[in-house]
Motif scaffolding. Structure first.
Motif, PDB file in Angstrom:
ATOM      1  N   VAL A  72       0.845  -1.200   0.000  1.00 29.41           N
ATOM      2  CA  VAL A  72       0.000   0.000   0.000  1.00 29.41           C
ATOM      3  C   VAL A  72       0.880   1.249   0.000  1.00 29.41           C
ATOM      4  O   VAL A  72       1.765   1.395   0.852  1.00 29.41           O
ATOM      5  CB  VAL A  72      -0.930   0.025   1.229  1.00 29.41           C
ATOM      6  N   ASN A  73       0.625   2.123  -0.955  1.00 31.56           N
ATOM      7  CA  ASN A  73       1.284   3.431  -1.005  1.00 31.56           C
ATOM      8  C   ASN A  73       0.194   4.472  -0.746  1.00 31.56           C
ATOM      9  O   ASN A  73      -0.588   4.807  -1.627  1.00 31.56           O
ATOM     10  CB  ASN A  73       1.941   3.652  -2.373  1.00 31.56           C
ATOM     11  N   GLN A  74       0.111   4.954   0.501  1.00 33.36           N
ATOM     12  CA  GLN A  74      -0.896   5.951   0.891  1.00 33.36           C
ATOM     13  C   GLN A  74      -0.215   7.301   1.027  1.00 33.36           C
ATOM     14  O   GLN A  74       0.825   7.422   1.665  1.00 33.36           O
ATOM     15  CB  GLN A  74      -1.561   5.553   2.207  1.00 33.36           C
ATOM     16  N   PHE A  75      -0.823   8.339   0.451  1.00 35.06           N
ATOM     17  CA  PHE A  75      -0.139   9.621   0.379  1.00 35.06           C
ATOM     18  C   PHE A  75      -0.024  10.329   1.726  1.00 35.06           C
ATOM     19  O   PHE A  75       1.009  10.934   2.030  1.00 35.06           O
ATOM     20  CB  PHE A  75      -0.834  10.534  -0.634  1.00 35.06           C
ATOM     21  N   HIS A 105       2.589   1.611   3.618  1.00 36.23           N
ATOM     22  CA  HIS A 105       3.545   2.717   3.647  1.00 36.23           C
ATOM     23  C   HIS A 105       2.779   4.033   3.531  1.00 36.23           C
ATOM     24  O   HIS A 105       1.802   4.126   2.795  1.00 36.23           O
ATOM     25  CB  HIS A 105       4.524   2.617   2.474  1.00 36.23           C
ATOM     26  N   ASN A 106       3.249   5.067   4.251  1.00 35.94           N
ATOM     27  CA  ASN A 106       2.584   6.364   4.221  1.00 35.94           C
ATOM     28  C   ASN A 106       3.601   7.449   3.900  1.00 35.94           C
ATOM     29  O   ASN A 106       4.643   7.552   4.556  1.00 35.94           O
ATOM     30  CB  ASN A 106       1.916   6.647   5.563  1.00 35.94           C
ATOM     31  N   GLN A 111      10.503   1.123  -3.100  1.00 38.43           N
ATOM     32  CA  GLN A 111      10.561   0.066  -2.093  1.00 38.43           C
ATOM     33  C   GLN A 111       9.568  -1.047  -2.409  1.00 38.43           C
ATOM     34  O   GLN A 111       9.860  -2.239  -2.235  1.00 38.43           O
ATOM     35  CB  GLN A 111      10.269   0.651  -0.707  1.00 38.43           C
ATOM     36  N   ILE A 112       8.410  -0.662  -2.900  1.00 39.38           N
ATOM     37  CA  ILE A 112       7.380  -1.647  -3.229  1.00 39.38           C
ATOM     38  C   ILE A 112       7.839  -2.576  -4.344  1.00 39.38           C
ATOM     39  O   ILE A 112       7.494  -3.767  -4.356  1.00 39.38           O
ATOM     40  CB  ILE A 112       6.057  -0.926  -3.583  1.00 39.38           C
ATOM     41  N   VAL A 113       8.627  -2.056  -5.273  1.00 35.18           N
ATOM     42  CA  VAL A 113       9.172  -2.910  -6.332  1.00 35.18           C
ATOM     43  C   VAL A 113       9.920  -4.084  -5.724  1.00 35.18           C
ATOM     44  O   VAL A 113       9.784  -5.240  -6.149  1.00 35.18           O
ATOM     45  CB  VAL A 113      10.101  -2.101  -7.268  1.00 35.18           C
TER      46      VAL A 113
END
Length: 323
Positions: free
Chosen positions: A31-34, A63-64, A78-80
């Motif tokens: 999760v990429n949350q802004f 992740h935020n 990082q998600i990659v």
């Protein structure tokens, strides 16, 4: 004796296969949350609840970016490395960071990416077509019905001639919304007074700049401003400047009213899309979805603090009234 040994060996093998199968069923979702604020937090909670109710076992890597675009890009990198089964990008900047990162990393180009709480997926360059996104990214849009929002504010203030709007001009979603709002205020003969911010710490000062210029203030679904909503609400209360929001989660935080949808349900809608993708649906041909159900929320103490008299017709229509 041999039969018992064979039976035991078979049971061990079957048990091992069962454990292996269970492990294969667990999905990894990055999760990429802004930024953290009630609306976006509700999206994630709704997404998680929906997949749990559908029976999926999911390992979440959350992740935020704390409203920092550079951090959102670092999180995407990082998600990659996490090699997830699916990526959830919450809010436009995080979705853009993921889309740009995927283009540079062939290993991610088959990983499904779902966005949520994104206002204008086309304008943000996330999809080529709302019905047929075309690549490995699709999701749910929270496009605001700006005509209805302005109409609501005018019900509160029939003599409105100037409206303030505060937003982060660096957020593509906010620029698109303000353009829509400007088109509506121009048609209504209302002057739109703009105040822009670059970070959440700018919100207080930008709010003060609208005092004396606007008769009321409207906040679109801008992540930077909403993350510091209490600072804005204080300025409005201190100056009897009525404050209205695009999302209902901002009403208990100090807005007089909002006409919006439930971001928790928005997250559940994205979760249902994730479930279909896990079962084999192709993101490239999965249409972008929007929510249609809007609900009016009203905050009576905020209205009193800002000197707003609420018409009875609006109280009668409200789905929720905070007293």
């Amino acid at each position: 004796m041999m039969n018992r040994f064979v039976l035991s060996a078979c049971l061990v093998l079957l048990f091992g296969m069962s454990v292996s199968a269970g492990a294969e069923q667990a999905k990894v979702v990055s999760v990429n949350q802004f930024v953290e604020h009630p609306a976006l937090d509700s999206v994630l909670r709704g997404f998680q609840d929906q997949l749990r109710e559908e029976g999926f076992q999911v390992d979440y890597r959350v992740h935020n970016a704390q409203a920092n675009m550079a951090t959102a890009n670092l999180i995407a990198q990082q998600i990659v490395g996490e090699r997830p089964d699916l990526v959830l990008a919450i809010a436009t900047p995080s979705a853009q960071a993921m889309a740009q990162t995927v283009k540079k990393n062939p290993s991610m180009q088959k990983t499904p990416i779902l966005f949520s709480a994104v206002t204008d997926p086309l304008g943000a360059g996330l999809v080529k077509d709302l019905q047929n996104p075309g690549e490995n990214i699709t999701g749910t849009s929270d496009l605001t019905p700006m005509d209805q929002h302005l109409a609501l504010i005018r019900e509160f203030h029939p003599e409105l001639t100037s409206l303030g709007v505060i937003y982060n001009s660096g957020e593509a979603n906010s620029r698109a919304l303000v353009d829509l709002l400007k088109a509506e205020t121009d048609k209504a003969g209302i002057k739109l007074e703009e105040a822009t911010v670059a970070r959440s710490s700018d919100v207080f000062q930008a709010s003060r700049s609208l005092v004396g210029r606007a008769q009321a203030v409207y906040v679109p679904t801008d992540n930077t401003v909403v993350s510091a909503f209490e600072a804005l609400a204080k300025v409005c209360q201190d100056n009897k400047l009525p404050l209205y929001a695009a999302d209902v989660d901002s009403v208990p935080r100090g807005a007089v009213a909002a006409l919006g949808f439930d971001y928790y349900e928005h997250g559940r809608q994205a979760g249902a899309m994730a479930g279909r993708i896990f079962r084999g649906a192709d993101p490239a041909s999965t249409p972008v979805e929007t929510q249609q159900e809007l609900e009016l929320h009203i905050n009576l103490p905020a209205a009193q603090a800002m000197g707003v008299t609420i018409p009875q017709a609006l109280l009668d229509r409200a789905g929720k009234i905070l007293e």
